[in-house]
Enzyme design. Structure first.
Site, mmCIF file in Angstrom:
data_model
loop_
_atom_site.group_PDB
_atom_site.id
_atom_site.type_symbol
_atom_site.label_atom_id
_atom_site.label_comp_id
_atom_site.label_asym_id
_atom_site.label_seq_id
_atom_site.Cartn_x
_atom_site.Cartn_y
_atom_site.Cartn_z
ATOM 1 N N HIS A 4 0.265 -12.137 1.269
ATOM 2 C CA HIS A 4 -0.271 -11.418 0.423
ATOM 3 C C HIS A 4 -0.462 -11.878 -1.005
ATOM 4 C CE1 HIS A 4 -1.118 -6.769 -0.102
ATOM 5 N NE2 HIS A 4 -2.294 -7.457 -0.376
ATOM 6 N N TYR A 11 0.922 -1.122 0.035
ATOM 7 C CA TYR A 11 0.136 -0.160 -0.009
ATOM 8 C C TYR A 11 0.897 1.442 -0.175
ATOM 9 C CZ TYR A 11 -3.272 -3.651 1.506
ATOM 10 O OH TYR A 11 -4.379 -4.575 1.637
#
Length: 304
Positions: A131, A48
């Site tokens: 992830h 992010y």
């Protein structure tokens, strides 16, 4: 699951500039609004904003008075290591100087966690997800998972899981490994209930906590035109409008139903909200508090 996540948590991707930049001040106000509203679970990741979300969350937590930061429950992710260089923005414009490198090896996991601890200033993470290992099952299951399981056994991290935008591989993780939690994004929503077929029942049987993310399917369930991080197909737009019309007939905003929907399944522990400002945080939590009558759920559920 041993970690108290609470019914709603804050996902920090928007605060790192997902789709459009967010200022430092705006991000801090949003985090403060979530904290003031009682949210204590925060989900972040190196991906992010190439570390920006972790940096901003860490600064906010360190700025809390006294020992308040000890109340926070923080999850981050492994699988993308950040290295200096110029690369693709991957949905986060304005953040340059780093390249994301996929790495689900043991060394990659350890390096990623060490870097995340440095960025956040924390001394440990309560929960760590593998992830988006969509094309990396062998290394993720064969190296990343054992590395995280060892860290969990040593008490270095609190709990471990996997986070993805699909349900199929998450189901395989639940069946073939010993995870504490999964984060399923966009696959248990009013528009896409694919996680309900196998993943959620499997998690319920095995006591694996489910964190539901992407409940607005990137915005189409809030009146936007984006679905799964791209332009929504016409059929999806029409279905979202139809859902909105049904909700309106009961006096319920469509986003309220979208936020409350995942909690209908007993396997779902937490719903992540994603907000770019303090106003959006407060609006989402107000929407989540809106009662949804049982008759509306019956109309929203697809016919078998």
């Amino acid at each position: 699951m041993r970690i108290p996540l609470g019914p709603y948590g804050l996902g920090t991707a928007p605060l790192a500039g997902l789709f459009a930049p967010v200022s430092e001040e705006e991000a801090e106000r949003a985090l403060a609004a979530a904290w003031e509203a009682g949210i204590r679970y925060f989900d972040t990741a190196p991906h992010y904003g190439t570390g920006l979300a972790e940096e901003r969350l860490g600064r906010f937590l360190r700025g809390l008075p006294g020992d308040a930061a000890g109340e926070a429950v923080v999850s981050t992710k492994v699988g993308r290591v950040l290295v200096p260089g110029q690369g693709e923005e991957e949905g986060f414009p304005g953040r340059t100087g780093y390249v994301r490198v996929r790495d689900y090896s043991r060394d990659g996991v350890l390096r990623s966690l060490d870097d995340s601890l440095t960025r956040t200033g924390l001394d440990r993470f309560d929960l760590v997800f593998i992830h988006d290992p969509d094309d990396h099952w062998e290394q993720a299951a064969g190296e990343a998972y054992p590395a995280l399981a060892e860290l969990r056994d040593q008490g270095v991290v609190g709990a471990i899981g996997a986070g993805m935008n699909q349900a199929e591989m998450l189901t395989r993780f639940v069946r073939e490994t010993d995870l504490d939690a999964v984060l399923v994004a966009g696959r248990y929503t009013l528009l896409d209930r694919s996680a309900a077929r196998e993943l959620l029942p499997e998690c319920e049987r095995r006591g694996v906590a489910v964190v539901a993310g992407g409940v607005f399917n990137s915005g189409v369930l809030t009146g936007g035109t984006t679905y799964d991080y791209d332009a929504a197909p016409p059929a999806v737009l029409e279905r979202a409008r139809e859902l909105g019309r049904i909700c309106a007939s009961y006096g319920v905003p469509l986003p309220s139903a979208a936020l409350r929907f995942p909690h209908r399944h007993p396997a779902v522990t937490t719903v992540l909200i994603g907000a770019r400002s303090a106003e959006e945080v407060r609006e989402d939590l107000d929407l989540a508090a809106t009662p949804v009558p049982g008759e509306l759920w019956k109309e929203l559920d697809p016919a078998d």
